[in-house]
Design a protein around this motif. Sequence first.
Motif, mmCIF file in Angstrom:
data_model
loop_
_atom_site.group_PDB
_atom_site.id
_atom_site.type_symbol
_atom_site.label_atom_id
_atom_site.label_comp_id
_atom_site.label_asym_id
_atom_site.label_seq_id
_atom_site.Cartn_x
_atom_site.Cartn_y
_atom_site.Cartn_z
ATOM 1 N N MET A 1 -45.614 51.019 -20.095
ATOM 2 C CA MET A 1 -46.129 49.714 -19.667
ATOM 3 C C MET A 1 -45.516 48.614 -20.524
ATOM 4 N N ARG A 2 -45.297 47.464 -19.901
ATOM 5 C CA ARG A 2 -44.667 46.331 -20.589
ATOM 6 C C ARG A 2 -45.679 45.196 -20.757
ATOM 7 N N LEU A 3 -45.643 44.608 -21.946
ATOM 8 C CA LEU A 3 -46.540 43.515 -22.289
ATOM 9 C C LEU A 3 -45.725 42.244 -22.522
ATOM 10 N N LEU A 4 -46.133 41.174 -21.859
ATOM 11 C CA LEU A 4 -45.576 39.853 -22.109
ATOM 12 C C LEU A 4 -46.531 39.096 -23.030
ATOM 13 N N TRP A 65 -44.346 30.381 -15.880
ATOM 14 C CA TRP A 65 -44.823 31.654 -15.354
ATOM 15 C C TRP A 65 -44.015 32.129 -14.158
ATOM 16 N N GLU A 66 -43.332 31.228 -13.484
ATOM 17 C CA GLU A 66 -42.553 31.608 -12.304
ATOM 18 C C GLU A 66 -41.355 32.481 -12.662
ATOM 19 N N ARG A 67 -41.053 32.586 -13.934
ATOM 20 C CA ARG A 67 -39.900 33.379 -14.375
ATOM 21 C C ARG A 67 -40.190 34.878 -14.404
ATOM 22 N N PHE A 68 -41.440 35.270 -14.199
ATOM 23 C CA PHE A 68 -41.843 36.652 -14.445
ATOM 24 C C PHE A 68 -42.386 37.322 -13.187
ATOM 25 N N THR A 69 -42.220 38.636 -13.144
ATOM 26 C CA THR A 69 -42.814 39.463 -12.096
ATOM 27 C C THR A 69 -43.911 40.301 -12.742
ATOM 28 N N ILE A 94 -49.136 50.393 -24.086
ATOM 29 C CA ILE A 94 -47.948 49.520 -24.106
ATOM 30 C C ILE A 94 -46.785 50.208 -24.819
ATOM 31 N N ARG A 95 -45.637 50.234 -24.147
ATOM 32 C CA ARG A 95 -44.427 50.843 -24.713
ATOM 33 C C ARG A 95 -43.337 49.809 -24.990
ATOM 34 N N GLU A 96 -43.517 48.585 -24.489
ATOM 35 C CA GLU A 96 -42.533 47.527 -24.757
ATOM 36 C C GLU A 96 -43.255 46.187 -24.821
ATOM 37 N N VAL A 97 -42.896 45.384 -25.823
ATOM 38 C CA VAL A 97 -43.452 44.050 -25.990
ATOM 39 C C VAL A 97 -42.313 43.040 -25.911
ATOM 40 N N VAL A 98 -42.482 42.045 -25.057
ATOM 41 C CA VAL A 98 -41.523 40.936 -24.955
ATOM 42 C C VAL A 98 -42.281 39.667 -25.346
ATOM 43 N N LEU A 99 -41.842 39.053 -26.427
ATOM 44 C CA LEU A 99 -42.539 37.918 -27.026
ATOM 45 C C LEU A 99 -41.732 36.638 -26.849
ATOM 46 N N MET A 164 -40.704 44.284 -14.624
ATOM 47 C CA MET A 164 -42.089 43.981 -14.279
ATOM 48 C C MET A 164 -42.966 44.082 -15.516
ATOM 49 N N PHE A 165 -43.938 43.187 -15.589
ATOM 50 C CA PHE A 165 -44.891 43.206 -16.691
ATOM 51 C C PHE A 165 -46.252 43.658 -16.178
#
Length: 233
Positions: A1-4, A65-69, A94-99, A164-165
Amino acid sequence: MRLLVVDFDYFFPVPQDAEDPLAFLFSWAQFETPFYLGQAWEDRALAFLLRRLPLPQAQGWEGFWERFTFAPDAQLYYADSNALAFHPEVREGIREVVLFDAHHDAGYRPLGEEPACDDWMVYYSRQGARLRVFYPPWRDPSREPEPKVPLVRAKDPGGPVEGMFHRAFLCRSGAWVPPWADEAFFSFLEAAPLPKVALEPVEPRPFDLEALRQRAEEEAFGLWFLERLRGLS
């Protein structure tokens, strides 16, 4: 799972060059205490108003926010402190964090027993998550200390963000972002196209701008005279 994860100080530019003539106005101590979340901002605002300068504002958050799925069941968690990005409800699976942040939050000092606003990324690294941080265009990554754990660092190139987040977290960072930017923060929060869950109370902070403007009018001459004596104007 990915976390923004989005820190609202990403949208609050401050001078990076010590030679900038306004840099001294941004020389702020920053601690997550009631004083620095609230009262300290009155004197900081007054420093601008006394010099008849506009208060610095949050910029560039519209349309972000429009930049993300997002996954169909994704939720947005929010708080004032970025330390809560490692809250149990946020970190589960969570396996990936994008900050997106003006700081890498991957450790600047010896670690405490609990995650703090400046080292919570270290705790994600310890649970095996991949880490990436995008700095705002106004921020020079080389001015930051090296992170204490591996992560990919880059300036935000703009445009759609791939992948995807499954979850998102937003913090106001009230010790870094002033109360006069709270309206922008809550508009940004409202614009997020996700169900929202508050992890701590986050309310607009009391801030009487008109009273400060009146005070500035009364004290401006004294500041001008003092700076003339010091050769600053």
